[in-house]
Design a protein around this motif. Structure first.
Motif, short mmCIF file in Angstrom:
data_model
loop_
_atom_site.label_atom_id
_atom_site.label_comp_id
_atom_site.label_asym_id
_atom_site.label_seq_id
_atom_site.Cartn_x
_atom_site.Cartn_y
_atom_site.Cartn_z
N LEU A 2 0.90 -1.34 -0.02
CA LEU A 2 -0.10 -0.02 -0.05
C LEU A 2 0.74 1.34 0.15
CD1 LEU A 2 -2.64 -1.24 2.66
CD2 LEU A 2 -2.77 -1.43 0.31
N ARG A 3 0.29 2.30 -0.34
CA ARG A 3 0.89 3.51 -0.40
C ARG A 3 0.00 4.38 0.92
NH1 ARG A 3 1.06 8.38 -5.12
NH2 ARG A 3 2.58 9.68 -4.17
N ILE A 4 0.90 4.65 1.73
CA ILE A 4 0.27 5.24 3.07
C ILE A 4 0.86 6.54 3.28
CG2 ILE A 4 0.09 4.83 5.59
CD1 ILE A 4 0.71 1.81 4.99
N GLY A 5 -0.10 7.44 3.60
CA GLY A 5 0.14 8.91 3.88
C GLY A 5 0.36 9.14 5.51
N LEU A 6 1.52 9.61 5.69
CA LEU A 6 1.85 9.76 7.30
C LEU A 6 1.80 11.22 7.59
CD1 LEU A 6 3.55 8.98 9.84
CD2 LEU A 6 5.59 9.55 8.80
N VAL A 7 0.79 11.50 8.63
CA VAL A 7 0.35 12.68 9.31
C VAL A 7 1.06 12.48 10.72
CG1 VAL A 7 -1.11 14.31 10.04
CG2 VAL A 7 -1.44 12.99 7.84
N LEU A 8 1.75 13.35 11.03
CA LEU A 8 2.37 13.32 12.62
C LEU A 8 1.55 14.64 13.34
CD1 LEU A 8 5.90 12.68 11.88
CD2 LEU A 8 4.43 11.23 12.93
N ASP A 9 1.09 15.60 12.69
CA ASP A 9 0.88 16.94 13.50
C ASP A 9 -0.84 17.17 12.96
OD1 ASP A 9 3.01 17.49 15.01
OD2 ASP A 9 4.06 17.69 13.15
N SER A 10 -1.29 17.43 13.97
CA SER A 10 -2.81 17.97 13.73
C SER A 10 -2.92 19.20 13.10
CB SER A 10 -3.69 17.94 15.07
OG SER A 10 -4.92 18.89 14.78
N PRO A 11 -3.52 19.62 12.11
CA PRO A 11 -4.06 20.93 11.60
C PRO A 11 -4.22 22.00 12.32
CG PRO A 11 -5.66 19.56 10.81
CD PRO A 11 -4.86 18.70 11.48
N LEU A 12 -4.67 21.57 13.76
CA LEU A 12 -4.97 22.68 14.63
C LEU A 12 -3.80 23.05 15.38
CD1 LEU A 12 -8.11 20.89 16.34
CD2 LEU A 12 -7.88 22.03 14.39
N GLU A 13 -3.48 24.54 15.40
CA GLU A 13 -2.55 24.98 15.73
C GLU A 13 -2.18 24.63 17.37
OE1 GLU A 13 -1.96 29.21 15.32
OE2 GLU A 13 -2.26 28.94 12.96
N ALA A 14 -3.39 24.54 18.25
CA ALA A 14 -3.22 24.52 19.65
C ALA A 14 -2.75 22.81 19.93
CB ALA A 14 -4.31 24.89 20.34
N ALA A 15 -3.08 21.94 19.12
CA ALA A 15 -3.01 20.47 19.31
C ALA A 15 -1.59 19.97 18.96
CB ALA A 15 -4.15 19.59 18.61
N VAL A 16 -0.59 20.19 19.73
CA VAL A 16 0.79 19.60 19.48
C VAL A 16 0.82 18.00 19.95
CG1 VAL A 16 3.16 20.05 20.00
CG2 VAL A 16 1.52 21.93 19.85
N THR A 17 1.32 17.40 18.90
CA THR A 17 1.65 15.76 19.27
C THR A 17 2.82 15.84 20.07
OG1 THR A 17 0.80 15.46 17.02
CG2 THR A 17 1.86 13.68 18.25
N ASP A 18 2.48 15.05 21.18
CA ASP A 18 3.69 15.08 22.35
C ASP A 18 4.72 13.92 21.76
OD1 ASP A 18 2.84 12.46 22.71
OD2 ASP A 18 2.02 12.90 24.80
N GLN A 19 5.69 13.90 22.36
CA GLN A 19 6.84 13.12 21.55
C GLN A 19 6.85 11.73 21.75
OE1 GLN A 19 9.41 14.56 20.34
NE2 GLN A 19 10.28 12.64 19.77
N GLN A 20 6.30 11.31 22.84
CA GLN A 20 6.09 9.75 22.86
C GLN A 20 4.97 9.49 21.88
OE1 GLN A 20 6.13 8.07 27.05
NE2 GLN A 20 5.23 10.02 27.30
N THR A 21 3.92 10.21 21.69
CA THR A 21 2.80 9.87 20.64
C THR A 21 3.47 9.93 19.20
OG1 THR A 21 1.11 10.53 22.01
CG2 THR A 21 0.55 10.20 19.65
N ARG A 22 4.35 10.92 19.07
CA ARG A 22 5.13 10.94 17.56
C ARG A 22 5.93 9.83 17.42
NH1 ARG A 22 6.27 15.54 14.53
NH2 ARG A 22 5.03 16.74 15.94
N GLN A 23 6.75 9.42 18.44
CA GLN A 23 7.71 8.36 18.11
C GLN A 23 6.75 7.08 17.77
OE1 GLN A 23 10.02 8.28 21.72
NE2 GLN A 23 11.30 9.74 20.88
N ALA A 24 5.75 6.95 18.62
CA ALA A 24 4.88 5.68 18.43
C ALA A 24 4.39 5.76 16.83
CB ALA A 24 3.67 5.55 19.28
N VAL A 25 4.01 6.74 16.32
CA VAL A 25 3.50 6.83 15.02
C VAL A 25 4.62 6.46 13.85
CG1 VAL A 25 2.29 8.24 13.38
CG2 VAL A 25 1.54 8.16 15.48
N GLU A 26 5.93 7.40 14.23
CA GLU A 26 7.04 7.12 13.35
C GLU A 26 7.51 5.67 13.27
OE1 GLU A 26 8.96 11.56 13.56
OE2 GLU A 26 9.46 10.09 15.33
#
Length: 469
Positions: free
Chosen positions: A256-280
């Protein structure tokens, strides 16, 4: 409350089996449905004092599901979420604003669930009317996370998630109006598939709304249990407008071709480091399995978040305005909790914007579909940060602060409720202190099979962590 994980796995009729294995054992005569129910009741009583997940006990008079070839999960015990009617059991909606009385009818989805063969032992707790992202109350004990009882199990299907994660039952009903299957799955280390709108019998609450946000489903510990439930449910009802799903039994062959999104388009909603690492790390696993992962952007921004929040308030307003007619003549709007009251007030201030909000939210479906001209699936966080401590999302937090916290937390899931498209939470990550982190896969309308096949592949590549280990 802090301390070790809370679970009830042991050497009884349930053992460590999933629903598929238990149903097979019932069919083979190796165990009876009654023995499974007795074991589940004993387990529920073992954990209820510490996790508080049960809203109503029907242990002496469980509702036994149908039998026969189409009832693939016959004899397996489960619980129904306390916002769906089952005749003879009260439907409390998690609210202190009215007294729940035994339902006079069984909702269409509950009939479909019983058709799969599952035996309903009672009802699970949810926050008031499912509006919060943590299963907490103004004046009652919260539901706690079995992986760390000082933390939230998510919501609104928090009671269901706690029971499944703690090993009381292998599968439990959940529903999702803004992330309420996927959020507790992410917090409690479970598989949570929000299906395409209309895949299952429509929810009685959602079908009355201008945009039906609510879809029913289940929470499980294995992908095959989720796949088995949807295949069995399709034997009871199949929507001819959607491609048939059937039984998904393993991973697919197509890369499959999969699009990777790490950050919400909402400015106030910052993805925390642990969550970012889990997705990466999940993205890296997918690439190692031969899939192509590329950066992508969700085509939704601050306007979408504002519109969803106002529509959320519209639902709270309707609850308050119609409670005496729809729920109980003794309904008292003044007893609604702080979140429901705050959402209601916010809507009343801005109700003239409603037509524009509904129009823009309906248009979101086209923007969502456009992402899949380039990608087969989207990979992103379920939540912008890991499960918070109990109290962080309490309805007793002042409303403006609480709504800000919710928007910074629930920054990804509502898109699929508005558009009606399917999405799944999978427990591929963990925090530094060992709590689960879910990752989120989004698919085009009707493509649950694609989600389940990839989920099978990830689970086979590296099985989910178990609470009992």
């Amino acid at each position: 409350m802090t301390g070790e994980r809370v679970h009830a796995f042991g050497d009884d009729a349930l053992g460590e089996h999933d629903a598929v294995a238990l149903a097979a054992a019932v069919r083979a005569g190796e165990v009876s449905a009654e023995e499974l129910a007795e074991a589940a009741v004993a387990r529920a009583e073992q954990v209820d004092g510490r996790l508080a997940p049960v809203a109503f006990e029907a242990y002496l008079t469980p509702r036994v599901g149908r039998s026969g070839p189409a009832a693939a999960l016959a004899g397996v015990p489960t619980f129904l979420k306390d916002n769906v009617d089952l005749r003879g059991m009260p439907t409390g909606q998690g609210s202190a604003a009215f007294r729940a009385r035994p339902a006079r009818r069984t909702a269409g989805f509950a009939e479909q669930l019983l058709g799969t063969g599952l035996t309903v032992l009672g009802k699970t707790r949810l926050p008031e009317f499912g509006l919060n992202a943590s299963t907490e109350y103004a004046a009652a004990e919260p539901v706690r996370n079995p992986w760390q009882p000082s933390h939230s199990p998510g919501a609104s299907s928090g009671g269901a998630a706690a029971l499944v994660a703690a090993g009381v039952v292998p599968i439990a009903h959940a529903n999702d109006g803004g992330g309420s299957i996927r959020i507790p799955a992410a917090c409690c280390g479970l598989v949570g598939l929000k299906p395409t709108r209309g895949r299952l019998v429509l929810n009685d609450q959602g079908r009355r709304l201008p945009i039906d946000l609510i879809t029913d489903g289940v929470l499980t510990r294995t992908v095959r249990d989720t796949a088995a439930f949807f295949a069995a449910a399709e034997q009871q009802y199949r929507n001819p407008a959607l491609p048939p799903l059937g039984l998904v039994a393993g991973s697919g062959e197509r890369r499959l071709r999969i699009g990777l999104v790490l950050d919400s388009p909402l400015e106030a909603a910052v993805t925390d480091q642990q969550t970012r690492q889990a997705v990466e790390r999940t993205a890296a696993r997918l690439e190692a399995l031969g899939h192509r992962v590329e950066p992508a952007v969700l085509p939704f921004g601050e306007q979408f978040a504002q519109d969803f929040t106002l529509y959320w308030g519209y639902i709270a307003f309707l609850i308050a305005a119609t409670g005496k007619l729809v729920l109980d003549r003794g309904f008292q709007a003044r007893r609604l909790d702080g979140l429901t009251q705050g959402l209601r007030r916010s809507f009343r201030r801005e109700f003239l914007k409603t037509p524009g909000v509904v129009r823009r939210l309906r248009q979101a479906e086209q923007a969502y579909a456009g992402m899949f001209a380039e990608y087969d699936l989207i990979l992103c966080p379920v939540l912008a940060h890991v499960a918070p401590p109990i109290g962080h999302l309490s309805p007793n937090v002042p409303f403006e602060e609480l709504i800000g916290r919710l928007r910074r937390y629930v920054a990804f899931t509502p898109v699929n409720n508005v558009t009606g498209a399917p999405a799944i939470s999978l427990p591929t990550g963990e925090t530094a202190d060992g709590r689960p982190i879910g990752v989120h896969l989004l698919a085009p309308h009707g493509e649950e099979r694609r989600l389940l096949e990839l989920a099978f592949e990830l689970e086979q590549d590296r099985p989910w962590r178990r609470i009992q280990d």
